[in-house]
Write an enzyme that holds these catalytic residues in place. Structure first.
Site, PDB file in Angstrom:
ATOM      1  N   LYS A   1       0.852  -1.209   0.000  1.00  0.00           N
ATOM      2  CA  LYS A   1       0.000   0.000   0.000  1.00  0.00           C
ATOM      3  C   LYS A   1       0.880   1.249   0.000  1.00  0.00           C
ATOM      4  O   LYS A   1       2.050   1.212   0.383  1.00  0.00           O
ATOM      5  CB  LYS A   1      -0.936   0.034   1.212  1.00  0.00           C
ATOM      6  CG  LYS A   1      -0.250   0.156   2.578  1.00  0.00           C
ATOM      7  CD  LYS A   1       0.000   1.582   3.052  1.00  0.00           C
ATOM      8  CE  LYS A   1       0.915   1.611   4.259  1.00  0.00           C
ATOM      9  NZ  LYS A   1       1.643   2.785   4.536  1.00  0.00           N
TER      10      LYS A   1
ATOM     11  N   ASP B   1      -2.552  -1.298  10.864  1.00  0.00           N
ATOM     12  CA  ASP B   1      -2.595  -1.305   9.385  1.00  0.00           C
ATOM     13  C   ASP B   1      -3.197  -2.593   8.828  1.00  0.00           C
ATOM     14  O   ASP B   1      -3.521  -2.663   7.643  1.00  0.00           O
ATOM     15  CB  ASP B   1      -1.166  -1.211   8.816  1.00  0.00           C
ATOM     16  CG  ASP B   1      -0.734   0.223   8.587  1.00  0.00           C
ATOM     17  OD1 ASP B   1      -1.553   1.128   8.829  1.00  0.00           O
ATOM     18  OD2 ASP B   1       0.417   0.421   8.156  1.00  0.00           O
TER      19      ASP B   1
HETATM   20  P1  ATP Z   1       4.317   0.068   7.726  1.00  0.00           P
HETATM   21  O1  ATP Z   1       4.138   0.750   6.400  1.00  0.00           O
HETATM   22  O2  ATP Z   1       3.114  -0.740   8.161  1.00  0.00           O
HETATM   23  O3  ATP Z   1       4.880   0.949   8.793  1.00  0.00           O
HETATM   24  P2  ATP Z   1       6.763  -0.961   6.787  1.00  0.00           P
HETATM   25  O4  ATP Z   1       6.539  -1.185   5.333  1.00  0.00           O
HETATM   26  O5  ATP Z   1       7.437   0.322   7.145  1.00  0.00           O
HETATM   27  O6  ATP Z   1       5.399  -1.076   7.527  1.00  0.00           O
HETATM   28  P3  ATP Z   1       7.565  -3.683   7.177  1.00  0.00           P
HETATM   29  O7  ATP Z   1       8.031  -4.061   5.816  1.00  0.00           O
HETATM   30  O8  ATP Z   1       6.268  -4.213   7.620  1.00  0.00           O
HETATM   31  O9  ATP Z   1       7.611  -2.100   7.381  1.00  0.00           O
HETATM   32  O10 ATP Z   1       8.740  -4.101   8.185  1.00  0.00           O
HETATM   33  C1  ATP Z   1       8.876  -3.529   9.463  1.00  0.00           C
HETATM   34  C2  ATP Z   1       9.602  -4.505  10.364  1.00  0.00           C
HETATM   35  O11 ATP Z   1       8.782  -5.636  10.545  1.00  0.00           O
HETATM   36  C3  ATP Z   1      10.925  -4.988   9.819  1.00  0.00           C
HETATM   37  O12 ATP Z   1      11.913  -4.635  10.712  1.00  0.00           O
HETATM   38  C4  ATP Z   1      10.801  -6.512   9.723  1.00  0.00           C
HETATM   39  O13 ATP Z   1      11.901  -7.186  10.271  1.00  0.00           O
HETATM   40  C5  ATP Z   1       9.546  -6.842  10.519  1.00  0.00           C
HETATM   41  N1  ATP Z   1       8.711  -7.887   9.879  1.00  0.00           N
HETATM   42  C6  ATP Z   1       8.015  -8.819  10.528  1.00  0.00           C
HETATM   43  N2  ATP Z   1       7.350  -9.615   9.685  1.00  0.00           N
HETATM   44  C7  ATP Z   1       7.609  -9.169   8.447  1.00  0.00           C
HETATM   45  C8  ATP Z   1       7.208  -9.588   7.142  1.00  0.00           C
HETATM   46  N3  ATP Z   1       6.408 -10.644   6.963  1.00  0.00           N
HETATM   47  N4  ATP Z   1       7.656  -8.882   6.096  1.00  0.00           N
HETATM   48  C9  ATP Z   1       8.459  -7.809   6.288  1.00  0.00           C
HETATM   49  N5  ATP Z   1       8.884  -7.385   7.482  1.00  0.00           N
HETATM   50  C10 ATP Z   1       8.472  -8.049   8.565  1.00  0.00           C
END
Ligand code: ATP
Length: 297
Positions: free
Chosen positions: A11, A137
């Site tokens: 997203k 989220d």
């Molecule tokens: P958001 O936009 O919801 O803030 P994000 O895109 O910034 O999320 P994610 O890719 O969800 O961040 O990753 C954030 C943290 O979550 C990372 O440090 C990662 O190690 C951990 N994590 C746990 N499960 C997952 C997963 N299935 N995929 C990616 N990261 C994950």
């Protein structure tokens, strides 16, 4: 049914406003969320052993209870007393810790997949309610499409005839940003420019991507841009290269640009990759479930 394959889509936030701060430290928000075509491939298989086993193409990603996909599976196993276990393979294509909800969307897809695999019969609404305990989220990642998210991000209003189709260039700078630290550093009273959410929704209904481009706004940039000027440079470059608008997604650091023409988006991808020396630069699209067939390009 013993196995299932799903697409866990990324997203972006077309607008992100922070309205206030609750006494518990949580921020109330108002944001327009949009699903992208970009997805992680999710494969789930039932196994006899009562365990949750996770594998992924990224060898450094946690595969234990720190992984949100694990948490989603565990929540459903515990709540519905499922005796069997699951093997989950995550084919990660969404950049990690990038503001694209990669973890949340994997969790959402695992919950949707297990609901089918174990014939739990849960409605979308019930799944969304359950998922909220794992992250604000996640209900949106189950809902998908264009939606207004309010409250802590969990109060969702789907937007009928959502965002018009266009190409989305993503560029992730080589920096990791902690969502918590961004919200902590946010000085609400100092924010000068808030998104005009109403106007954005109006222009969306007009299918006016040019006007939408001008209205892209994320108040979290007030924290991240002074710390990482590369975000501002990427935004600028996308505009120069023909984007209708550009913005940082979520708490960053991924920057996206909206393009009407695929060719222009592809050229911008090539140039930005080279000039900024970035690996995670690619073109994807706006994704909406029902309207997809009727999209005009
Ligand atoms: P958001 O936009 O919801 O803030 P994000 O895109 O910034 O999320 P994610 O890719 O969800 O961040 O990753 C954030 C943290 O979550 C990372 O440090 C990662 O190690 C951990 N994590 C746990 N499960 C997952 C997963 N299935 N995929 C990616 N990261 C994950």
């Amino acid at each position: 049914m013993h196995e299932i394959k799903l697409r866990a889509r990324a997203k972006i936030n077309l607008t992100l406003d922070v309205i206030g701060k609750q006494s518990n430290g949580y921020h109330t928000v108002c944001m327009i969320m949009q699903t992208l075509s970009l997805y992680d491939g999710i494969y789930i298989k039932r196994i006899d052993k009562p365990v949750i086993r996770i594998k992924s193409n990224l060898d450094w990603l946690p595969t234990d209870e720190k992984n949100l996909a694990y948490k989603g599976a565990e929540l459903l196993r515990d709540t519905f007393h499922i005796q069997e276990g699951v093997f989950i393979y995550l084919d990660k294509k969404i950049p990690v810790a990038a503001g694209l909800a990669g973890g949340s969307t994997d969790c959402a897809a695992v919950m949707v997949g297990m609901n089918k695999l174990f014939k739990l019969g849960l409605s979308k609404k019930r799944l969304m309610e359950l998922s909220l305990q794992l992250g604000t989220d996640i209900p949106y990642c189950i809902l998908q499409g264009t939606a207004l998210a309010e409250g802590l991000g969990e109060k969702l209003t789907p937007i009928a005839n959502g965002c018009p189709f266009c190409y989305v260039l993503l560029a992730k700078p080589n920096i990791s940003i902690s969502t918590a630290s961004v919200y902590q550093a946010l000085e609400l009273e100092k924010i000068q420019k808030h998104p005009n959410t109403k106007e954005m929704l109006f222009q969306m209904q007009q299918k006016d991507i040019t006007e939408m481009g001008k209205l892209l706004c994320n108040v979290l940039e007030t924290v991240t841009i002074p710390r990482h000027n590369e975000i501002a440079l990427l935004k600028q470059k996308m505009l120069i290269l023909g984007a209708e608008g550009s913005l940082m997604s979520g708490s960053g650091a991924t920057v996206f640009g909206l393009f009407k023409e695929k060719q222009k988006a592809k050229e911008a991808e090539y140039i930005i990759k080279k000039e900024f020396g970035l690996r995670d630069v690619f073109v994807t699209e706006i994704w909406n479930k029902r309207k997809r067939k009727h999209f005009h390009k």
